[in-house]
Motif scaffolding. Structure first.
Motif: not given
Length: 248
Positions: A3-4, A6-7, A9-11, A13-14
């Motif tokens: 999950s870390t 993924l977080i 990667i999300g950050i 991407a943002l």
């Protein structure tokens, strides 16, 4: 996947999306727009126009507040700003400028001319008759004294308007103004210097018309663009009421 991760990667991407959005807005606002400076007699001030204005003294960086107030009063008119002093040689708190609206450019189907005049008078804007056409024969002779490289461009166009150093820039949003200040003014100053017009090209004028910023610097009749608060000789071209100036 953890999950870390993924977080993260999300950050990431943002951040990329934010960067691309900012970059897109900068490009849309004119970041890479070409800046074409020339001297011409064909410009928006060929015709004599009446402006409603207020005078200011201080940092040009505060001009945004003056325009915001003006646009609340006359939201459907072309706007104009005239900057009389060079902040490189004049103390910032002594720099003089005006912010105003071109009265006759009111969009009639949104606000009548009578209504916009009433609103401007209630807000204590003054009225000033801008100079219009000039005698091309006499003025060409005067302009030749300013420098060889500048005289040809400034007098080659047909028409009888005051010769101006001129440049346009798209007006999309507030970013456009910020970009224009950093890109257009250095280009104008370079043109004036290269063409030996430094002592004969002033004040700097910004005219917003149809989502385009027009930057204009008179090469002749410079003092005629000064409102009477800054040049008493021009009192005859000013009035507190629009109707008085039209009659005059």
């Amino acid at each position: 996947m953890d999950s870390t991760v993924l977080i993260l990667i999300g950050i990431g991407a943002l951040i990329v999306a934010l960067f691309l959005t900012v970059f897109y807005m900068l490009v849309l606002s004119g970041l890479f727009e070409s800046v074409d400076v020339k001297a011409t007699k064909k410009h928006l001030l060929n015709k004599s126009r009446i402006i409603a204005y207020k005078t200011y003294k201080g940092s040009y960086g505060q001009v945004g507040d003056a325009f915001s107030w003006l646009c609340r009063t006359a939201p459907y008119n072309d706007t104009i700003g005239i900057y009389y002093d060079d902040p490189k040689t004049v103390p910032v708190d002594e720099c003089r400028y005006i912010v105003g609206a071109i009265v006759e450019t009111c969009v009639e189907n949104r606000m009548s001319l009578e209504e916009v005049i009433q609103r401007l008078e209630e807000e204590e804007y003054q009225f000033f008759q801008m100079p219009g056409s000039t005698d091309p024969v006499e003025k060409e002779g005067e302009l030749e004294k300013e420098g060889e490289s500048g005289k040809g461009d400034a007098t080659s166009d047909e028409g009888v308007g005051t010769p101006m150093v001129h440049c346009t820039f798209p007006f999309v949003n507030t970013l456009s103004i910020m970009i224009a200040v950093r890109r257009v003014y250095p280009a104008l100053q370079k043109y004036i210097s290269d063409n030996k017009l430094k002592t004969g090209a002033y004040p700097f004028i910004e005219y917003c018309h149809d989502s385009t910023l027009h930057f204009l610097v008179p090469c002749l009749d410079n003092q005629r663009f000064f409102v009477p608060e800054f040049c008493e000789e021009n009192k005859q071209f000013a009035a507190e009421k629009y109707s008085d100036l039209v009659k005059h």
